[in-house]
Design an enzyme around this catalytic site. Structure first.
Site, PDB file in Angstrom:
ATOM      1  N   ILE A 230      -5.946   1.356   2.260  1.00  0.00           N
ATOM      2  CA  ILE A 230      -5.333   1.740   0.999  1.00  0.00           C
ATOM      3  C   ILE A 230      -5.959   3.019   0.444  1.00  0.00           C
ATOM      4  O   ILE A 230      -7.140   3.305   0.650  1.00  0.00           O
ATOM      5  CB  ILE A 230      -5.461   0.621  -0.045  1.00  0.00           C
ATOM      6  N   HIS A 231      -5.145   3.781  -0.258  1.00  0.00           N
ATOM      7  CA  HIS A 231      -5.643   4.935  -0.993  1.00  0.00           C
ATOM      8  C   HIS A 231      -6.586   4.434  -2.084  1.00  0.00           C
ATOM      9  O   HIS A 231      -6.364   3.353  -2.656  1.00  0.00           O
ATOM     10  CB  HIS A 231      -4.457   5.682  -1.612  1.00  0.00           C
TER      11      HIS A 231
END
Length: 345
Positions: A230-231
């Site tokens: 995930i960012h």
């Protein structure tokens, strides 16, 4: 006090300000006033519609401070992903390969373009102001979408999913896209996202993306490392969603390789832990001998009158009513005798 409620036309300017702070490649809100206005108008129409089964409706919620009426976050839910087409993702598969002559047997990780999430209800557009990320209202904003589904189950599917933004650099570049999508679209990641508009149901996806399994070991190392990651801006959402009961192992996004969390509603805490309680006004003198307070998300309204707040009170599991102070009743727009749904945060 803070309340989560459906978006209104008057919120458009505030949404523009929120849209301006998101990072390249991380899509929460549209970037133009015209598209934000269209999103708001579609949400207002969806809340007002009489719905017997989920279709093209989308519902956008905002977190509002009642003290100064500032908007501090957004979250949305689409009734049925791909309702006007097909929602595409990559499914994580394992392909077994065996050679009897060489006495070799091994498993290969592969990605297969699929449309299995089509028709699921999709959670999206989660953003909360950094000053609120450690507050219980962040969990309230995320959970409000599911509370609305508890109150209006006919509006949504039995299963839900949430795509989270994958790894991108400061300029919006994606190693997963560079290794795979760019080969077929022949454009940069941000350019492709602008063409698609954040959607995953466009015809050109099935026209250009590979239809056969992609063998993960053939991808560059940085692309493999980015898969399912995930960012940083999505860590809060990921933590809230996994605590809710969503799982992240089966699917990834076809563009940036970000994780797609999914679950049946009966695996989610908001559905399994929802308590319907009748509203009563708090007594003037609180009970000094009551149990330690528990923090609940409390919601009401199955249409445009939906409201949700956070409140600490005595455990409700053994009670038939929930005692709400006048300020909380006003925020929820309820009175004595009305019914609310309560879920532990």
């Amino acid at each position: 006090m803070y309340v989560v409620r459906p978006v209104e036309i008057a919120d458009i300017a505030a949404l523009e300000a929120l849209a301006a702070v998101t990072m390249p490649g991380v899509h929460t809100l549209p970037k133009t006033r015209e598209k934000i206005t269209a999103l708001v108008e579609r949400s207002i129409a969806s809340f007002a519609a009489h719905v017997d089964m989920p279709s093209e409706e989308s519902y956008l919620f905002v977190l509002e401070s009642l003290a100064d009426h500032t908007i501090l976050g957004t979250a949305s839910i689409y009734a049925a992903a791909g309702s006007n087409g097909t929602y595409f993702s990559f499914r994580n598969d394992v392909i077994q390969q065996v050679s009897r002559d060489l006495n070799i047997s091994h498993s290969v990780h592969a990605l297969t373009l699929c449309s299995e999430l089509t028709g699921y209800s999709q959670l999206s557009t989660f953003y909360v102001d950094p000053t609120m990320q450690d507050a219980p209202e962040a969990a309230l904003l995320s959970r409000a979408r599911l509370l609305f589904a508890v109150l209006a189950p006919q509006r949504f599917a039995e299963r839900f999913f949430v795509p989270l933004a994958g790894i991108t650099d400061a300029q919006g570049g994606s190693p997963f896209w560079d290794a795979l999508g760019r080969k077929f679209f022949q454009m940069d990641f941000l350019d492709a996202e602008r063409v698609i508009g954040g959607a995953r149901n466009r015809t050109l996806i099935v026209e250009l993306m590979p239809h056969y399994p992609v063998y993960v070991p053939l991808l560059p190392g940085d692309a493999q490392a980015a898969m399912g990651q995930i960012h940083p801006s999505g860590e809060l959402a990921f933590n809230l969603l996994t605590a809710e009961g969503f799982e992240a192992d089966d699917y990834i996004d076809i563009f940036d390789g970000g994780p797609i969390l999914q679950a049946h509603k009966h695996a989610l805490r908001t559905f399994t832990g929802a308590l319907q309680r009748r509203v009563a006004t708090c007594p003037a003198e609180p009970d000094r001998n009551r149990e330690p307070p528990v923090t609940y998300a409390i919601a009401t309204g199955a249409d445009q009158h939906f409201r949700a707040v956070v409140m600490a009170c005595a455990p409700l599991e053994s009670l038939a009513v929930v005692a709400l102070p006048a300020a909380v009743q006003a925020a929820l727009q309820v009175t004595d005798g009305d019914t609310v749904v309560c879920v532990r945060l």
